[in-house]
Design a protein around this motif. Structure first.
Motif, mmCIF file in Angstrom:
data_model
loop_
_atom_site.group_PDB
_atom_site.id
_atom_site.type_symbol
_atom_site.label_atom_id
_atom_site.label_comp_id
_atom_site.label_asym_id
_atom_site.label_seq_id
_atom_site.Cartn_x
_atom_site.Cartn_y
_atom_site.Cartn_z
ATOM 1 N N ALA A 1 40.019 36.405 57.912
ATOM 2 C CA ALA A 1 41.239 36.684 57.157
ATOM 3 C C ALA A 1 41.281 35.829 55.883
ATOM 4 C CB ALA A 1 42.467 36.405 58.023
ATOM 5 N N ALA A 2 40.845 34.554 56.005
ATOM 6 C CA ALA A 2 40.822 33.685 54.821
ATOM 7 C C ALA A 2 39.816 34.195 53.793
ATOM 8 C CB ALA A 2 40.484 32.256 55.240
ATOM 9 N N THR A 3 38.664 34.647 54.288
ATOM 10 C CA THR A 3 37.649 35.190 53.384
ATOM 11 C C THR A 3 38.157 36.436 52.674
ATOM 12 O OG1 THR A 3 35.925 34.350 54.853
ATOM 13 C CG2 THR A 3 35.276 36.018 53.258
ATOM 14 N N GLU A 4 38.826 37.294 53.424
ATOM 15 C CA GLU A 4 39.370 38.506 52.815
ATOM 16 C C GLU A 4 40.418 38.156 51.758
ATOM 17 O OE1 GLU A 4 40.822 40.744 56.062
ATOM 18 O OE2 GLU A 4 38.838 41.548 56.625
ATOM 19 N N GLU A 5 41.229 37.146 52.060
ATOM 20 C CA GLU A 5 42.230 36.724 51.088
ATOM 21 C C GLU A 5 41.564 36.180 49.827
ATOM 22 O OE1 GLU A 5 45.953 36.199 49.484
ATOM 23 O OE2 GLU A 5 45.390 37.212 51.349
ATOM 24 N N ALA A 6 40.485 35.388 50.022
ATOM 25 C CA ALA A 6 39.757 34.862 48.861
ATOM 26 C C ALA A 6 39.141 35.995 48.050
ATOM 27 C CB ALA A 6 38.683 33.882 49.328
ATOM 28 N N GLU A 7 38.586 36.993 48.749
ATOM 29 C CA GLU A 7 38.007 38.141 48.051
ATOM 30 C C GLU A 7 39.080 38.895 47.266
ATOM 31 O OE1 GLU A 7 34.948 39.236 47.682
ATOM 32 O OE2 GLU A 7 34.076 37.547 48.778
ATOM 33 N N LYS A 8 40.249 38.991 47.886
ATOM 34 C CA LYS A 8 41.345 39.686 47.198
ATOM 35 C C LYS A 8 41.733 38.949 45.913
ATOM 36 C CE LYS A 8 46.009 41.442 48.081
ATOM 37 N NZ LYS A 8 47.109 41.508 49.085
ATOM 38 N N GLN A 9 41.820 37.605 46.012
ATOM 39 C CA GLN A 9 42.141 36.822 44.820
ATOM 40 C C GLN A 9 41.048 36.954 43.767
ATOM 41 O OE1 GLN A 9 42.865 32.808 46.052
ATOM 42 N NE2 GLN A 9 44.765 33.286 47.156
ATOM 43 N N LYS A 10 39.799 36.969 44.239
ATOM 44 C CA LYS A 10 38.678 37.110 43.305
ATOM 45 C C LYS A 10 38.764 38.436 42.551
ATOM 46 C CE LYS A 10 33.624 37.141 43.224
ATOM 47 N NZ LYS A 10 32.392 37.029 44.042
ATOM 48 N N LYS A 11 39.089 39.487 43.292
ATOM 49 C CA LYS A 11 39.219 40.789 42.635
ATOM 50 C C LYS A 11 40.366 40.799 41.633
ATOM 51 C CE LYS A 11 37.213 43.466 46.428
ATOM 52 N NZ LYS A 11 37.452 44.484 47.464
ATOM 53 N N GLU A 12 41.459 40.130 41.985
ATOM 54 C CA GLU A 12 42.580 40.056 41.042
ATOM 55 C C GLU A 12 42.182 39.293 39.780
ATOM 56 O OE1 GLU A 12 45.736 38.301 43.189
ATOM 57 O OE2 GLU A 12 46.230 40.119 44.348
ATOM 58 N N GLU A 13 41.418 38.198 39.953
ATOM 59 C CA GLU A 13 40.950 37.441 38.792
ATOM 60 C C GLU A 13 40.026 38.287 37.926
ATOM 61 O OE1 GLU A 13 39.129 33.980 40.343
ATOM 62 O OE2 GLU A 13 41.001 33.026 40.975
ATOM 63 N N ILE A 14 39.146 39.032 38.585
ATOM 64 C CA ILE A 14 38.245 39.917 37.826
ATOM 65 C C ILE A 14 39.048 40.941 37.038
ATOM 66 C CG2 ILE A 14 36.503 41.712 38.096
ATOM 67 C CD1 ILE A 14 35.387 40.105 40.454
ATOM 68 N N LYS A 15 40.107 41.457 37.668
ATOM 69 C CA LYS A 15 40.929 42.445 36.974
ATOM 70 C C LYS A 15 41.602 41.829 35.746
ATOM 71 C CE LYS A 15 44.595 45.816 37.752
ATOM 72 N NZ LYS A 15 45.580 46.364 38.717
ATOM 73 N N VAL A 16 42.088 40.581 35.913
ATOM 74 C CA VAL A 16 42.708 39.887 34.770
ATOM 75 C C VAL A 16 41.683 39.692 33.651
ATOM 76 C CG1 VAL A 16 43.731 37.734 34.005
ATOM 77 C CG2 VAL A 16 44.474 38.767 36.165
ATOM 78 N N LEU A 17 40.468 39.254 34.011
ATOM 79 C CA LEU A 17 39.412 39.065 33.014
ATOM 80 C C LEU A 17 39.074 40.375 32.318
ATOM 81 C CD1 LEU A 17 37.007 36.608 34.889
ATOM 82 C CD2 LEU A 17 38.395 36.117 32.870
ATOM 83 N N GLN A 18 39.049 41.455 33.064
ATOM 84 C CA GLN A 18 38.750 42.755 32.461
ATOM 85 C C GLN A 18 39.847 43.164 31.475
ATOM 86 O OE1 GLN A 18 38.184 45.219 35.897
ATOM 87 N NE2 GLN A 18 35.980 44.824 35.998
ATOM 88 N N ASP A 19 41.114 42.863 31.825
ATOM 89 C CA ASP A 19 42.206 43.156 30.886
ATOM 90 C C ASP A 19 42.070 42.319 29.608
ATOM 91 O OD1 ASP A 19 43.210 44.928 32.703
ATOM 92 O OD2 ASP A 19 44.684 43.510 33.558
ATOM 93 N N GLN A 20 41.719 41.039 29.799
ATOM 94 C CA GLN A 20 41.508 40.185 28.628
ATOM 95 C C GLN A 20 40.348 40.692 27.781
ATOM 96 O OE1 GLN A 20 40.958 36.270 30.164
ATOM 97 N NE2 GLN A 20 43.125 35.971 30.738
ATOM 98 N N LEU A 21 39.301 41.162 28.465
ATOM 99 C CA LEU A 21 38.141 41.699 27.749
ATOM 100 C C LEU A 21 38.517 42.920 26.935
ATOM 101 C CD1 LEU A 21 35.083 41.604 27.263
ATOM 102 C CD2 LEU A 21 34.784 42.960 29.324
ATOM 103 N N ALA A 22 39.369 43.756 27.524
ATOM 104 C CA ALA A 22 39.812 44.949 26.782
ATOM 105 C C ALA A 22 40.602 44.543 25.539
ATOM 106 C CB ALA A 22 40.653 45.837 27.693
ATOM 107 N N ALA A 23 41.448 43.505 25.679
ATOM 108 C CA ALA A 23 42.214 43.031 24.524
ATOM 109 C C ALA A 23 41.285 42.454 23.465
ATOM 110 C CB ALA A 23 43.236 41.990 24.960
ATOM 111 N N LEU A 24 40.278 41.706 23.886
ATOM 112 C CA LEU A 24 39.313 41.138 22.938
ATOM 113 C C LEU A 24 38.542 42.236 22.208
ATOM 114 C CD1 LEU A 24 37.939 38.164 25.054
ATOM 115 C CD2 LEU A 24 39.346 38.001 23.001
ATOM 116 N N LYS A 25 38.235 43.299 22.917
ATOM 117 C CA LYS A 25 37.522 44.408 22.275
ATOM 118 C C LYS A 25 38.378 45.038 21.174
ATOM 119 C CE LYS A 25 34.433 45.791 26.029
ATOM 120 N NZ LYS A 25 34.076 46.856 26.964
ATOM 121 N N GLU A 26 39.663 45.159 21.431
ATOM 122 C CA GLU A 26 40.553 45.707 20.402
ATOM 123 C C GLU A 26 40.581 44.799 19.166
ATOM 124 O OE1 GLU A 26 44.358 46.291 22.095
ATOM 125 O OE2 GLU A 26 43.715 47.857 23.517
#
Length: 904
Positions: free
Chosen positions: A693-718
């Motif tokens: 359960a802890a690993t799944e929670e960490a994976e979930k947070q990791k995916k959320e961080e990746i999503k944030v980075l991808q949003d930032q990347l999209a803004a940087l591309k603009e």
């Protein structure tokens, strides 16, 4: 004396058309035997059910001349296995195996007769045939068995005669006479283990079946003549048997030649052989009649066709069979398969024989017909193969008993052998000596009822004893009271073993009255109570293994009630008997009843002054953990858990230490997890669930961080796009010569600011494998994830792209087909549930280590260093996972890029 044992074929793994395993139930010169299917898979197996529970002394196998198994294994069982349950082979006890000759020395023209001596007890025999020897004649890789012969004797008779000498034998010994003297009983040489030549497989396979039956009946008459000291008649019968054996062999050859002619469609020759056989048979029978050796009793009568259900017997108390790794054959004979055809026929003759086969009428519910179908006075003089099955005989006798009140006058005119209608048959000499103490107390008439073959007489005798004991006066001398009680216990002990339910229950009623009323009423004391319980308890325990679930329950309930009654409980006899160690291969019903009785009584009586102690209960329970049946082991676990709740640390002294090596055994892992649960601690499974359960929670947070980075990347591309557009507009106003004169340093000065650098770094990058490529646009990255990324793979069941490191969790928790997968506790991998039992049983998988010690790859099944970077090294490295199909293209691509970097 060991004799030929009848059997039926319960099942086989398959057969070729026309060569069913049921052919093995017939012994004759023309039998085909069993043959496996063409191009079958090995091993093949056949399961035989004996007509009764027997001690097998000898097996004889007649192999085929070229369809020969390299090895035949033997297994034995007390009861019919549940064939469609997993681990069915564990229900049989392995005896060993015998190898067969490849038959090359005989040119594949002889058949090997293998004789195997053994000492094994059971009712079901399984033969496993291993892969065939390869030769030019066996085109379809088959194995075959022409015939099998089983020689033995009833298990209970053998056990009693070997281990417990009867009173009759002891009396004869002290009188100086021998009851087994060969001159008295007419047996072969007087040896209890002698096997008659008439029971040998060679006899039946060479002899004409009709003549073989006549020989057996003449042999019975010869032994009877010897018993009555009619030695001249016995000598005449002996010579007739020797002559008939030659006749039977010749008729057997004629039958083989006739069958061969029919197969060749030479019907003239077949007719000639038939006439030859009939004339020869007629001549021999006339000679036998001339010497008064062939009378009406010796006419061949085929047994009535009986339903197979009548051959299924109730299982009797089991006896452990001795095991051996390889059964050594002590006798081998080789028969020439073609020798029967070499001798030419004699002169043909014409007339039809006057002796026709006579079939007995089938047994029906009417008493008269039943007696005609299976006459009691003739059964013991019939050869073994012709005797009616015990189940059928008992069924017929019970039918007679039920209908006795409705017998007609004609039936009354034909009284039974007992002499007086309506009374039990008189006691035999053996029974008179055995039951002499009971006869002195109750009289011969009552005891003969207890020994009667009719169940209603047996039940009435017990009820009469019950009434006598109830009517006994308190003023009767104590010695007379004790003698009457001990005589009653003698009859009770015998009746407890009775297979008829009403007789068995009458014995329990009488025993209960003796223990709870008779002894207290007359104040006979604890010694007499102890005598009653000790004499009857072993028989009661054996009935808890009965094949009838109702009788098992009655016996178990009675033992439990007796153990708790106020007269028996202080004696502590029942608990001491119950905690005797179980044998690992003891019968399932007997073992289940014993462990359930211990479990129930332990809850009611505890371990304080009850006969149960921590030591004897734990030794019993740990022994039961080794039993072959899962249900027995499960009850043993419950007993240990109950003991742990009450005694905690004292229980651990009787168990192995709780370490990683012991926990590899599923049974002890379950045991120690149960202890942890009782103590309120988390089990290993619960700890792993928390980590997951802890690993799944960490994976979930990791995916959320990746999503944030991808949003930032999209803004940087603009932002980058806007900067690029501004640069293009400025370049339109500059002169061409300025562009020519500008140096690389001035061009570098116009690189965008920090936002633009971050965007360039994250662009065109795979966040899983770290590879950068200009083609990694949004669509390019999707293609890379789908086909090329060495850290990812596609699920074969739902086509979803997942990380290889989390493939097992995906199959168990996320996949569309997750319900069809189970987890192996040894290697921690997900496998289809239909393959999981075989995988677990094989124990060949690579055991996974704890996550903090090592990672476990679901592709190559290897363990390697822990951590996220170790996954990259394993899945992408040169010496990494050999089963990752995406690893080599990545390595090759890296090698192609490296030379370009060197020459820049």
């Amino acid at each position: 004396m060991p004799h030929k044992i009848g059997f039926i074929v319960v099942s086989s793994s398959g057969h070729e058309d026309g060569f069913s395993a049921k052919e093995l139930m017939v012994h004759a010169p023309t039998v085909n035997g069993w043959r496996s299917p063409r191009l079958c898979q090995y091993p093949q197996e056949i399961v035989l059910q004996l007509v009764e529970r027997c001690r097998i002394r000898k097996l004889q196998l007649l192999a085929h001349q070229y369809m020969i198994s390299s090895k035949i294994e033997f297994y034995i069982s007390e009861s019919l296995p549940e064939y469609f349950a997993p681990y069915q082979s564990e229900r049989f006890h392995r005896l060993g195996y015998v190898p067969l000759s490849d038959n090359e020395k005989t040119g594949f023209k002889a058949r090997e007769l293998k004789s195997v001596y053994m000492d094994a007890v059971g009712q079901y025999l399984k033969l496993i045939f291993h892969k065939n020897y390869v030769n030019k004649y066996n085109l379809y890789s088959q194995v075959a068995l022409v015939a099998i012969n089983i020689i033995g004797d009833p298990a209970d008779y053998s056990h009693d005669s070997n281990n417990n000498p009867s009173r009759e034998k002891l009396i004869d010994h002290y009188l100086g006479s021998k009851s087994d003297d060969p001159a008295l009983d007419g047996t072969y040489l007087g040896k209890s283990d002698f096997i008659s030549p008439l029971d040998d497989l060679a006899f039946d396979m060479y002899q004409d079946p009709e003549v073989a039956q006549i020989i057996r009946r003449l042999d019975e008459k010869k032994r009877e003549a010897v018993h009555h000291e009619r030695y001249d008649y016995a000598k005449k019968l002996k010579q007739a048997i020797a002559d008939l054996q030659k006749v039977g062999e010749r008729l057997g050859r004629y039958e083989v030649e006739k069958r061969y002619a029919v197969e060749k469609e030479d019907y003239d020759l077949a007719k000639k052989k038939k006439q030859q056989m009939e004339a020869y048979r007629l001549k021999v029978y006339q000679q036998l009649q001339l010497h008064n050796l062939l009378d009406a009793e010796l006419m061949i009568r085929k047994p009535a066709e009986l339903p197979l259900e009548s051959m299924i017997y109730a299982n009797i108390k089991a006896t452990n069979s001795p095991s051996c790794e390889q059964i050594e054959p002590e006798k081998e004979e080789v028969w020439n398969a073609e020798s029967l055809l070499e001798e030419k026929a004699g002169q043909p003759a014409s007339p039809e024989p006057i002796f026709a086969h006579q079939s007995s009428p089938p047994a029906v519910a009417h008493p008269t017909t039943s007696r005609e179908a299976f006459p009691k006075e003739n059964v013991e003089f019939l050869p073994y193969d012709e005797r009616p099955l015990p189940a059928v005989r008992k069924h017929s006798e019970e039918a007679i008993t039920y209908l006795e009140p409705e017998m007609t006058e004609g039936d009354i005119n034909n009284p039974p052998r007992s002499g007086i209608p309506g009374e039990p048959e008189p006691l035999t000499e053996k029974a008179l000596r055995e039951a002499s103490p009971a006869i002195e107390v109750f009289g011969e008439a009552l005891v003969s009822g207890a020994y009667s073959k009719t169940w209603s007489y047996r039940e009435d005798a017990l009820l009469a004893v019950y009434q006598k004991l109830m009517e006994m006066s308190v003023s009767t001398p104590k010695e007379d009271l004790k003698n009457m009680m001990r005589a009653a216990i003698f009859l009770v002990r015998r009746a407890i073993k009775d297979i008829v339910s009403s007789v068995f229950q009458a014995s329990l009623k009488l025993l209960k009255m003796i223990v709870t009323q008779y002894i207290p009423k007359h104040k006979l004391g604890k010694q007499e109570t102890s005598h009653c319980v000790e004499k009857t308890l072993p028989s009661l325990l054996s009935r808890t293994g009965d094949s009838s679930s109702r009788l098992r329950l009655v016996a178990s309930n009675f033992i439990q009630e007796m153990a708790l009654c106020s007269e028996v409980k202080p004696l502590q006899i029942v608990p001491v008997h119950l905690v005797q160690p179980l044998k690992p291969n003891s019968p399932i019903h007997l073992a289940m009843s014993q462990v359930e009785l211990v479990e129930c009584l332990l809850k009611d009586m505890g371990t304080e002054n009850s006969g149960f102690t921590i030591s004897n209960v734990m030794k019993f329970a740990t022994g039961a953990l080794e039993h072959r049946v899962y249900e027995v082991r499960d009850v043993a676990l419950r007993i240990i858990f109950d003991m742990y709740r009450k005694h905690k640390a004292a229980i651990l002294e009787y168990l192995p230490p709780d370490d990683a090596s012991i926990r590899k055994t599923v049974l002890y892992k379950t045991l120690f997890d149960g202890f942890a649960k009782i103590d309120g601690k988390l089990s290993d499974a619960e700890i792993r669930a928390q980590k997951k359960a802890a690993t799944e929670e960490a994976e979930k947070q990791k995916k959320e961080e990746i999503k944030v980075l991808q949003d930032q990347l999209a803004a940087l591309k603009e932002i980058q796009a806007e900067v690029q557009a501004g640069k293009e507009m400025e370049s339109d106003f500059q002169k061409p010569k300025d562009q020519v004169n500008r140096s690389p340093q001035s061009a570098a000065a116009e690189i965008p600011d920090d936002h633009s650098s971050v965007a360039n770094y994250l662009d065109n990058l795979c966040i899983f494998c770290g590879e950068r490529d200009e083609s990694f646009t949004d669509e390019g990255l999707d293609l890379h994830y789908w086909k090329h990324c060495p850290m990812l793979t596609r699920c074969e069941h739902c086509r979803q792209v997942v990380e290889i490191a989390s493939l097992t969790e995906h199959l168990l928790t996320e996949c569309d087909k997750k319900d069809s997968f189970g987890k192996c506790q040894r290697c921690s991998e997900a496998l289809p549930k239909d393959e999981l039992p075989k995988h677990i049983k094989s124990k060949i998988c690579n055991a996974a280590k704890p996550e903090q010690v090592a990672n476990h790859c679901p592709l190559c099944h290897d363990n390697f260093a822990p951590g996220e970077e170790a996954w990259k090294s394993h899945l992408m490295g040169k010496d990494g996972c050999k089963m990752n199909p995406r690893r080599l293209p990545t390595i090759n691509k890296t090698l192609l890029v490296q030379p370009g970097k060197i020459f820049l």
